[in-house]
Motif scaffolding. Structure first.
Motif: not given
Length: 588
Positions: A385-392, A450-459, A461-466
């Motif tokens: 839910l928070l990822a949808r509001h990343r810019t804000t 957790v890993l799966s949900r991170v991968a499926d949530t847009e943006g 995975a890139s926040l946390l890094g490889g």
């Protein structure tokens, strides 16, 4: 009783009236009839802009004409002038009254959307940590949490943003909506002409703020009427949608008013639109300001939607204004945004405290079975839910001037997941009945989730890094190996004759078969929701058990028919592990 207008009292000698005085007396009579009983008549114009009282309009015009013709002749000039000034004031008031009654804006095309928004269900819960009842309610509402109900543009299928409402969030739709009543605009020109002649423009300006506007007021009425009957979340969602719609409606209204035929009202239309817009925007701002004291982290997502709606609408709304009015609206808007941002920073801290301080209940079925804990589900739903509001969030958190890593959404997500993992690992004695295989299965399940949900949530995975993801995959591998060794190692050890030294091979085989059956019946009930992890676990167990069993049978060819399981039977049986089914076949 006093004498009627224009007729002398009995026995009183008066000077003969001039023609101008006779005309004034007749006009006064018509205007005074309205002054004594305001609202008793149907007005000069009806709702369709047709004439309903031409006599009253003629009286207004007569008074204004007399005022333009010049002073009355002596000796009654001073007295007649006072009467005429009073009559001009009454005529101007009559015009203002007509202005407040004239139908300029047509909201009938929006009635369906207003009704649907008013009656719409609150839809999916976007609370950061909904209760069990709220989660069930959301699930029955329908779409699996994929729709942000505060933003109707994302899905027109959302139960809380009906099609008619979602369509209004598209700016192009307003090009085809006829919002203006052209006959009503013609009446505005008639009124403006007379107000100008009367010299009472300031009185008309003061009335602009109270001018009816069904297009905007029909949506604002949803907030006024239903605020006390709805939850905080429902009111915020409606406010967010209404704010977006009103912002687009005002722009469309301005365009359509300027497209009308020119007339006397053209000199007033800017002030008219600005007053209407300011009045309605201040109502919206007052509503938003009422929510700035909320600090419950449960409401964070709704407050983010409110903040974004106000931020998005402000630039286009401010374009309508200039000078002191623009400065006032801008300062008022920025002040509310600042207070909302401060409230949301408190909410973010509350989210972190919730994750880090939540006690893992031993009565949670999925946790007891080694499955995904509800806290992990709630935490990752919060991240999504928070990822949808990343810019804000990045803007709000950065403005706090924080020196720690929580100055951005990346820092919040990283800290939140780390807190979740510490919580899960630190309270496993509570969450899991035993510290053996269940512990490792529990951790593997939750880390994988957790890993799966991170991968499926847009943006995210890139926040946390490889590197972050690689460390979690390594931990899963370790827990899979530890689970196999802890749970199935003792079963396989029964086949090691030199270590066991328990006598005949048939007895060893019987002990192994019994232990295998017990373990298999126990572990088939364990829940591993992720099919990939489930396959990895099955393979790990099979790779440990089946080869050892085959080797044992090869060393004991005399066992023959006493063998209960073939190697294939063992492999097939292990392929059914972790389905999450109890012995009676029901899902746990």
């Amino acid at each position: 009783m006093g004498a009627s207008v224009g007729k002398p009292a009995f026995g009183v000698v008066v000077a003969p009236k001039t023609q101008a005085e006779e005309r004034l007396a007749l006009a006064e009579h018509a205007l005074l009839q309205w002054t004594r009983c305001p609202g008793a008549d149907s007005g000069i114009w009806g709702a369709d802009a047709s004439y309903t009282n031409r006599g009253l309009l003629a009286a207004v015009d007569e008074v204004l004409l007399l005022a333009a013709e010049g002073p009355f002749p002596l000796p009654a000039a001073a007295s007649a002038r006072r009467r005429l000034d009073s009559a001009v004031g009454a005529a101007a008031s009559r015009m203002v009254e007509e202005f407040l009654r004239v139908r300029v804006w047509n909201g009938s095309r929006l009635r369906g959307a207003v009704d649907r928004l008013s009656l719409a269900s609150t839809g999916l819960s976007l609370l950061v940590f909904p209760s069990a009842g709220e989660r069930a309610s959301s699930a029955s509402a329908g779409t699996g949490g994929d729709v942000d109900v505060s933003d109707g543009s994302r899905s027109r299928a959302s139960s809380s943003v009906p099609d008619e409402v979602a369509a209004l969030l598209d700016a192009e739709v307003w090009d085809d909506l006829d919002l203006i009543c052209s006959p009503g605009v013609s009446v505005l020109h008639e009124i403006a002409l007379r107000i100008f002649r009367a010299g009472h423009t300031e009185e008309l300006f003061r009335a602009f703020a109270n001018a009816p506007c069904d297009v905007l007021d029909s949506f604002l009425s949803i907030l006024r009427v239903e605020c006390s009957q709805r939850t905080t979340e429902a009111v915020i969602k409606r406010w967010t949608t209404v704010t977006k719609i009103i912002g687009k409606a005002i722009v469309a209204m301005r365009r359509q008013l300027y497209a009308q035929n020119p007339g006397a009202f053209d000199g007033f239309r800017d002030e008219y639109l600005l007053a209407i817009a300011e009045n309605r925007i201040l109502i919206l701002l007052d509503f938003a300001n009422g929510f700035t004291s909320i600090t419950s982290h449960e409401k964070l997502v709704y407050m983010l939607a409110m903040y974004e709606a106000l931020t998005d609408a402000a630039p286009s709304l401010l374009l309508l204004f200039s000078g002191a009015r623009k400065e006032f609206i801008s300062e008022r808007t920025q002040g509310i945004l600042t207070k909302l941002a401060g409230a949301m920073r408190v909410m973010v801290s509350g989210v972190m405290a919730k994750i880090q301080g939540e006690c893992l209940s031993p009565h949670t079925p999925s946790a007891a079975a080694g499955g995904v804990h509800q806290l992990a589900r709630d935490a990752m739903t919060c991240v999504e839910l928070l990822a949808r509001h990343r810019t804000t969030l990045d803007l709000i958190l950065a403005d706090a001037g924080a020196d720690d890593e929580r100055g951005s959404l990346a820092g919040v997500v990283s800290d939140l997941i780390a807190g979740l993992e510490r919580n899960l690992q630190g309270r496993l004695a509570v969450a899991c009945a035993d510290a053996g295989g269940s512990r490792h299965l529990f951790l593997a399940n939750n880390i994988s989730f957790v890993l799966s949900r991170v991968a499926d949530t847009e943006g995210v995975a890139s926040l946390l890094g490889g590197a972050w993801a690689a460390r979690r995959r390594s931990r899963i591998e370790q827990h899979v190996a530890s689970y196999s060794a802890s749970s199935w190692g003792p079963v396989v050890a029964l086949l090691d004759m030199p270590v066991c030294g328990r006598g005949k091979p048939a007895k060893i085989l019987a002990e192994f078969s019994a232990a295998f059956t017990r373990m298999r019946d126990s572990e088939v009930c364990r829940e591993v929701p992720d099919p990939v992890l489930r396959a990895v676990l099955r393979n790990a167990v099979s790779d440990m058990v089946v080869p050892a069993y085959c080797a044992f049978l090869q060393k004991q060819p005399k066992l023959g028919k006493s063998v209960r399981y073939t190697a294939d039977d063992l492999a097939d049986s292990l392929s059914e592990l972790f389905e999450g089914e109890a012995a009676d076949g029901r899902k746990i």
